[in-house]
Design a protein around this motif. Structure first.
Motif, PDB file in Angstrom:
ATOM      1  N   GLY A   1      14.737  -3.303 -10.314  1.00 48.45           N
ATOM      2  CA  GLY A   1      14.988  -3.224  -8.878  1.00 48.45           C
ATOM      3  C   GLY A   1      15.941  -2.093  -8.537  1.00 48.45           C
ATOM      4  N   LEU A   2      16.944  -1.926  -9.389  1.00 50.54           N
ATOM      5  CA  LEU A   2      17.911  -0.837  -9.190  1.00 50.54           C
ATOM      6  C   LEU A   2      17.214   0.517  -9.266  1.00 50.54           C
ATOM      7  N   VAL A   3      16.315   0.649 -10.251  1.00 53.73           N
ATOM      8  CA  VAL A   3      15.581   1.914 -10.392  1.00 53.73           C
ATOM      9  C   VAL A   3      14.767   2.177  -9.129  1.00 53.73           C
ATOM     10  N   MET A   4      14.157   1.102  -8.570  1.00 55.14           N
ATOM     11  CA  MET A   4      13.406   1.280  -7.331  1.00 55.14           C
ATOM     12  C   MET A   4      14.308   1.759  -6.206  1.00 55.14           C
ATOM     13  N   ALA A   5      15.522   1.198  -6.156  1.00 53.55           N
ATOM     14  CA  ALA A   5      16.411   1.541  -5.048  1.00 53.55           C
ATOM     15  C   ALA A   5      16.882   2.981  -5.146  1.00 53.55           C
ATOM     16  N   MET A   6      17.030   3.511  -6.370  1.00 54.55           N
ATOM     17  CA  MET A   6      17.550   4.869  -6.448  1.00 54.55           C
ATOM     18  C   MET A   6      16.496   5.894  -6.810  1.00 54.55           C
ATOM     19  N   ALA A   7      15.240   5.483  -6.896  1.00 54.12           N
ATOM     20  CA  ALA A   7      14.198   6.416  -7.302  1.00 54.12           C
ATOM     21  C   ALA A   7      14.078   7.557  -6.302  1.00 54.12           C
ATOM     22  N   ASN A   8      14.011   8.743  -6.841  1.00 54.09           N
ATOM     23  CA  ASN A   8      13.845   9.928  -6.016  1.00 54.09           C
ATOM     24  C   ASN A   8      12.488  10.538  -6.301  1.00 54.09           C
ATOM     25  N   ASP A   9      11.674   9.801  -7.020  1.00 51.03           N
ATOM     26  CA  ASP A   9      10.402  10.308  -7.488  1.00 51.03           C
ATOM     27  C   ASP A   9       9.448   9.121  -7.520  1.00 51.03           C
ATOM     28  N   LEU A  10       8.223   9.340  -7.071  1.00 51.21           N
ATOM     29  CA  LEU A  10       7.306   8.207  -6.953  1.00 51.21           C
ATOM     30  C   LEU A  10       6.970   7.604  -8.313  1.00 51.21           C
ATOM     31  N   ILE A  11       6.967   8.440  -9.374  1.00 47.45           N
ATOM     32  CA  ILE A  11       6.662   7.903 -10.702  1.00 47.45           C
ATOM     33  C   ILE A  11       7.786   6.967 -11.157  1.00 47.45           C
ATOM     34  N   VAL A  12       9.031   7.402 -10.905  1.00 45.42           N
ATOM     35  CA  VAL A  12      10.166   6.556 -11.270  1.00 45.42           C
ATOM     36  C   VAL A  12      10.128   5.268 -10.457  1.00 45.42           C
ATOM     37  N   LEU A  13       9.762   5.402  -9.187  1.00 47.29           N
ATOM     38  CA  LEU A  13       9.637   4.227  -8.329  1.00 47.29           C
ATOM     39  C   LEU A  13       8.639   3.232  -8.905  1.00 47.29           C
ATOM     40  N   PHE A  14       7.509   3.765  -9.357  1.00 39.57           N
ATOM     41  CA  PHE A  14       6.472   2.885  -9.898  1.00 39.57           C
ATOM     42  C   PHE A  14       6.956   2.186 -11.164  1.00 39.57           C
ATOM     43  N   LEU A  15       7.659   2.935 -12.028  1.00 35.81           N
ATOM     44  CA  LEU A  15       8.145   2.319 -13.265  1.00 35.81           C
ATOM     45  C   LEU A  15       9.177   1.241 -12.965  1.00 35.81           C
ATOM     46  N   GLY A  16      10.022   1.501 -11.961  1.00 40.91           N
ATOM     47  CA  GLY A  16      10.990   0.489 -11.562  1.00 40.91           C
ATOM     48  C   GLY A  16      10.289  -0.758 -11.065  1.00 40.91           C
ATOM     49  N   LEU A  17       9.269  -0.555 -10.241  1.00 39.16           N
ATOM     50  CA  LEU A  17       8.523  -1.689  -9.692  1.00 39.16           C
ATOM     51  C   LEU A  17       7.861  -2.496 -10.793  1.00 39.16           C
ATOM     52  N   GLU A  18       7.310  -1.801 -11.797  1.00 35.25           N
ATOM     53  CA  GLU A  18       6.652  -2.517 -12.891  1.00 35.25           C
ATOM     54  C   GLU A  18       7.668  -3.299 -13.721  1.00 35.25           C
ATOM     55  N   SER A  19       8.840  -2.688 -13.977  1.00 37.52           N
ATOM     56  CA  SER A  19       9.863  -3.416 -14.740  1.00 37.52           C
ATOM     57  C   SER A  19      10.241  -4.685 -14.004  1.00 37.52           C
ATOM     58  N   LEU A  20      10.460  -4.545 -12.699  1.00 37.65           N
ATOM     59  CA  LEU A  20      10.817  -5.708 -11.896  1.00 37.65           C
ATOM     60  C   LEU A  20       9.710  -6.753 -11.956  1.00 37.65           C
ATOM     61  N   SER A  21       8.466  -6.306 -11.744  1.00 37.40           N
ATOM     62  CA  SER A  21       7.366  -7.258 -11.597  1.00 37.40           C
ATOM     63  C   SER A  21       7.056  -7.954 -12.910  1.00 37.40           C
ATOM     64  N   ILE A  22       6.944  -7.180 -13.999  1.00 35.62           N
ATOM     65  CA  ILE A  22       6.505  -7.797 -15.252  1.00 35.62           C
ATOM     66  C   ILE A  22       7.522  -8.831 -15.714  1.00 35.62           C
ATOM     67  N   ALA A  23       8.821  -8.496 -15.544  1.00 39.51           N
ATOM     68  CA  ALA A  23       9.835  -9.476 -15.918  1.00 39.51           C
ATOM     69  C   ALA A  23       9.699 -10.730 -15.058  1.00 39.51           C
ATOM     70  N   LEU A  24       9.381 -10.546 -13.790  1.00 40.02           N
ATOM     71  CA  LEU A  24       9.287 -11.715 -12.908  1.00 40.02           C
ATOM     72  C   LEU A  24       8.022 -12.539 -13.160  1.00 40.02           C
ATOM     73  N   TYR A  25       6.928 -11.877 -13.578  1.00 35.49           N
ATOM     74  CA  TYR A  25       5.724 -12.647 -13.908  1.00 35.49           C
ATOM     75  C   TYR A  25       6.060 -13.680 -14.971  1.00 35.49           C
ATOM     76  N   VAL A  26       6.785 -13.211 -16.005  1.00 34.64           N
ATOM     77  CA  VAL A  26       7.125 -14.117 -17.101  1.00 34.64           C
ATOM     78  C   VAL A  26       8.126 -15.166 -16.629  1.00 34.64           C
ATOM     79  N   ALA A  27       9.123 -14.705 -15.839  1.00 34.20           N
ATOM     80  CA  ALA A  27      10.145 -15.645 -15.373  1.00 34.20           C
ATOM     81  C   ALA A  27       9.526 -16.747 -14.515  1.00 34.20           C
TER      82      ALA A  27
END
Lengths: 504, 184
Positions: A133-159
Motif C-alpha cells: 500500500g505504501l508503494v502505491m501511495a508513493m509510486a511515481n511510475d505506473l509500473i511501480v504502482l501496479f507492483l504495489g497494488l499486487e503486493s497489497l492484493s496478493i497478501a490480502l487474498y491469503v489473509a
C-alpha cells in the motif's frame, strides 16, 4: 553479442525516504526469521508487538521527512531514479496505512489465540500488504504502482482465507482472488494503453507530455483512463465494481476486514488521487463525469443496501461502500481542497472503521460467527463500556457533530460546493441521512432490546488487552480530533500530491 | 529467406495450436502448445527480439507448460470431461456472440487503427538503436526500474508465505465451524 561494456551509473537510493517502507518489510522479515529460528513458544503477544513496533517506526521515520518535503525552499523530491515521489502526500498516507496495520495487529493478537490460529503468518501478510500500500501511495511510475497494488492484493487474498476452518473465509479468499486478479488485469491494460498514448509510464513524463501536446485522436488515452478507473474502482469498491465487498468483508477474519476497509482502501484512493487528480489534471473534463457517476452510484447503492442487512459485518461492508462514495466526491472535485478533504476523510475513516470492526471482533466470540444484529442485543446492559465505544463509532460514521466523521463529511461536501458540484453535494447529504438510519438501528439494538438467550449462555464478553488498546486509541482520535481538528486538517491541506522529477 | 523462416515458424504455430484443441489426451494438448510457443519464439528471433525469444522459450515453453503438465497429472489424465453438461445455461450461444463481436472489433481496429491513436514514440527509443537489446534491457532494469525490480522480490516473499499458509493443514481436526448464515 556484447558490443561494449560501459560503466553504468546506478541510481541514488534515498534511504531516509525509503525508511518507512523498509520498516514494514523489515518487520515482516524479522517475524519470519524469529519464528523460524526459535523453537520455544514466544511470549504472548510478541508477534503483535513486533508488528506494532514496525508500524510505529514507519510512522516515526515518515514524520522525520515531513518538515523537509513541506518546506517551500526544499520541497518534494523523487527518489530511486524517479520511481518514487516523496512529498507530503506520501508521508500522510504512510501514517494512515501504518495506523491501519498497527491497529489491525492489535485486534489480531487475541483473535488468533481465540481461534486457535496463532502464528506469525497473518502479521507478516498484513505488514507486507501495508508495504504494498505504501508503494502505491508513493509510486511515481505506473509500473511501480501496479507492483504495489499486487503486493497489497496478493497478501490480502491469503489473509482473507486465513481462517481456514470457516467455509465462508475460504469462500471470501476465492472470490476476492478471482475478481481481484480480473481487476488487476484491467488496471494493467489501462497502464499499457496510457503508455501507448503518451510514450511513458512515468507519471511526471506522462503529465508533461499531456500538458505540452494536444492529442489529435485520444481514443487510446480515454480507453486507458476507463480501464485504470475500473482497476482502481474495484480496489476502493466503487459501485458497480463493489460486488466482492460484502462477501469478502463478511467472510474474512474480522481484523483482516478492518485492515481491508482502512489501509487497503486508503492505498487505492492514494493511487486514484495521484494518477487522476494530479497526473491527468489537464484532462479532468474527460474523467470528472466518470468519477462523479461512480460517486453517485456508490453513495446511493451503499447506503440503501446497507439498511436491509441483518449481519453487522455485511452492513458495515455496504456502509464502507457508501463512505467510498464520499471520498470519491472529494476526488471528483479535482482541486487541492478536494484532495485534502479526501485525505482527512481517509485518516478519520481508518480509525473509525478499525474501531467498528474491532468491536465486531470482540463481539464475534469464538468461531468469529456472532455477527448478526441480534447478537448485539442488550450489549448496553451487559458491557456498557463496549456499547458506549461502539456507539461513538457508529454515530461518528453517521456524521454526528463533535466527531471526525462529521468533519470528514463536512470537508468533502464543502469542497464539492466550492467547485459548484451542487447536485453531487446534495446526493452526498441525502446518502448521509439515509445511512444514519442503519447506524441508529444497531444502537437501538444495543440499548433498547433484551439480550437473546444465546448471549447468556456464552457468559460475559471479555475485552482482550490488544483490542482494548486499539479501541481506546480509535475513540480518542475520533473525539479529540472531532473537537479540535485544526492541526490535522492543516496537515491534510499541506499533503496534496506534487509531481516532480527533482532528485532528492 | 525471411519468408522461408516465417513459413516454417507459422506452420509450427498453427499445427501446435490445432493440436491443442484437437488432441483428446490433455497431455498431448499441453505438449502441442510447446510447438506453438517455439514457433512464436522463432518469429521473435526473426524480428531481432532475442531477449523476448529467450524469455518465450524459458518461461512459456519451459515453466508454464510444465506447470500445465503438473496440474494435468495431479488431476488425473484418464478422467474424461463431460462436455455435454453446461454449468450455466446459455453459455455457448453467449460465448459465440462475444467471440464474433470481439473478432469484428479487432478487424475494425486493424483497419482504422490510425483513428484511434496517434501516440508518441516510446521513450526507450527504437529497438534497433545502438547497443544490444539484452544489454539495454539489463541496463534499464538496474537503473530506471531498479525499484520496480526490487519490489518484485517483496512480491515473491508474499507468494512464498501465502503458499505456505494456504497449503498447511490446520493443526486441529478438520472441523467445519457451523455458522449462522446471514440473511441475503
Amino acid at each position: 553479442m556484447i558490443a561494449q561494456v560501459q560503466a553504468m551509473s546506478t541510481p541514488d537510493v534515498a534511504w531516509s525516504a525509503l525508511a518507512p517502507l523498509l520498516a514494514l518489510v523489515g518487520g515482516a522479515l524479522v517475524l519470519l526469521l524469529v519464528s523460524t529460528l526459535t523453537t520455544a513458544k514466544p511470549p504472548r503477544g510478541a508477534y503483535a508487538i513486533i508488528t506494532v513496533l514496525a508500524a510505529v517506526f514507519a510512522i516515526g521515520s515518515a514524520m522525520a521527512i515531513w518538515d523537509r518535503v513541506t518546506d517551500p525552499s526544499q520541497g518534494p523530491y523523487a527518489a530511486v531514479a524517479g520511481a518514487l515521489s516523496i512529498d507530503g502526500f506520501t508521508v500522510f498516507l504512510t501514517i494512515v496505512i501504518a495506523v491501519g496495520v498497527a491497529l489491525a495487529a492489535m485486534l489480531c493478537d487475541d483473535y488468533l489465540r481465540r481461534e486457535g490460529l496463532d502464528g506469525p503468518e497473518l502479521y507478516v501478510l498484513l505488514l507486507l500488504a501495508a508495504a504494498g500500500g505504501l508503494v502505491m501511495a508513493m509510486a511515481n511510475d505506473l509500473i511501480v504502482l501496479f507492483l504495489g497494488l499486487e503486493s497489497l492484493s496478493i497478501a490480502l487474498y491469503v489473509a482473507a482465507g486465513f481462517h481456514r476452518r470457516r467455509a465462508s473465509s475460504r469462500e471470501a479468499a476465492m472470490k476476492y482472488f478471482v475478481l481481484g486478479a480480473f481487476s488487476s488485469a484491467f488496471l494493467l491494460y489501462g497502464i499499457a494503453l496510457v503508455y501507448g498514448a503518451t510514450g511513458s509510464t512515468n507519471l511526471v513524463k506522462i503529465s508533461a507530455f499531456l500538458s505540452h501536446n494536444v492529442l489529435e485522436r485520444e481514443g487510446l488515452l480515454l480507453a486507458g483512463f476507463a480501464l485504470l478507473l475500473v482497476g482502481l474502482g474495484f480496489k476502493v469498491s466503487a459501485v458497480p465494481f463493489h460486488v466482492w465487498t460484502p462477501d469478502v468483508y463478511q467472510g474474512a477474519p474480522t481484523p483482516v476486514t478492518a485492515f481491508m476497509a482502512s489501509a487497503s482502501k486508503a492505498a487505492a484512493f492514494a493511487a486514484l488521487l495521484r494518477v487522476f487528480v494530479t497526473t491527468f489534471y489537464a484532462q479532468r473534463v474527460d474523467w470528472q463525469p466518470l468519477i462523479a457517476g461512480l460517486a453517485v452510484a456508490t453513495l446511493v447503492v451503499g447506503a440503501v443496501l446497507a439498511i436491509v442487512q441483518s449481519d453487522v459485518k455485511r452492513m458495515m461492508a455496504y456502509s464502507s461502500i457508501s463512505h467510498a462514495g464520499f471520498i470519491l466526491v472529494g476526488v471528483q472535485v479535482a482541486s487541492a481542497r478536494g484532495t485534502s478533504s479526501a485525505l482527512f476523510y481517509l485518516l478519520a475513516y481508518t480509525f473509525l472503521i478499525v474501531g467498528t470492526f474491532g468491536v465486531a471482533t470482540v463481539v464475534g466470540r469464538r468461531g468469529d460467527a456472532a455477527h448478526a444484529i441480534t447478537d448485539y442485543r442488550g450489549l448496553g446492559s451487559r458491557r456498557p463500556g463496549l456499547a458506549l465505544v461502539f456507539t461513538v463509532f457508529l454515530l461518528a460514521q453517521a456524521g454526528v457533530p463533535l466527531t471526525t466523521g462529521f468533519l470528514a463529511k463536512f470537508y468533502v461536501i464543502n469542497a464539492a460546493v466550492e467547485a459548484r458540484s451542487y447536485w453531487l453535494a446534495i446526493v452526498a447529504m441525502l446518502s448521509a441521512v439515509v445511512s444514519a438510519f442503519l447506524y441508529l438501528r444497531v444502537v437501538v439494538a444495543m440499548y433498547m432490546s433484551e439480550p437473546g438467550a444465546a448471549a447468556d449462555a456464552d457468559g460475559r464478553l471479555q475485552i482482550p488487552a490488544g483490542a482494548g488498546i486499539a479501541l481506546a486509541l480509535a475513540v480518542a482520535f475520533t473525539l479529540v480530533v472531532g473537537v479540535v481538528p485544526d492541526r490535522v486538517a492543516h496537515w491534510a491541506d499541506r499533503a496534496v500530491p506534487v509531481l516532480t522529477d527533482k532528485a532528492g | 529467406m525471411d519468408y522461408v523462416v516465417f513459413g516454417i515458424a507459422a506452420v509450427a504455430c498453427l499445427v501446435g495450436a490445432l493440436g491443442v484443441i484437437l488432441a483428446s489426451n490433455p497431455v498431448h494438448s499441453a505438449l502441442s502448445l510447446v510447438g506453438t510457443l517455439f514457433g512464436i519464439a522463432i518469429l521473435f528471433v526473426e524480428e531481432g527480439a532475442h531477449f523476448l525469444a529467450a524469455v518465450q522459450v524459458v518461461v512459456y515453453a519451459g515453466a508454464i507448460v510444465v506447470l500445465f503438465l503438473f496440474v494435468i497429472m495431479l488431476l488425473g489424465v484418464d478422467k474424461a470431461e463431460a462436455l455435454e453438461a453446461e454449468p450455466l445455461g446459455g453459455q455457448r450461444p453467449a460465448a459465440a456472440v462475444v467471440a464474433a463481436g470481439s473478432l469484428v472489433l479487432v478487424i475494425l481496429l486493424g483497419i482504422r487503427a490510425a483513428e484511434v491513436s496517434n501516440g508518441a514514440k516510446a521513450v526507450g527509443g527504437a529497438l534497433n538503436g545502438p547497443g544490444a537489446n539484452v544489454a539495454k534491457l539489463g541496463r534499464a532494469l538496474f537503473t530506471d526500474y531498479v525499484f520496480a525490480f526490487e519490489i518484485t522480490s517483496v512480491l515473491l516473499v508474499i507468494a512464498v508465505v501465502g503458499a505456505v499458509v494456504l497449503a498447511r493443514r490446520p493443526d486441529r481436526d478438520e472441523i467445519e465451524i457451523t455458522e449462522t448464515e446471514a440473511a441475503e
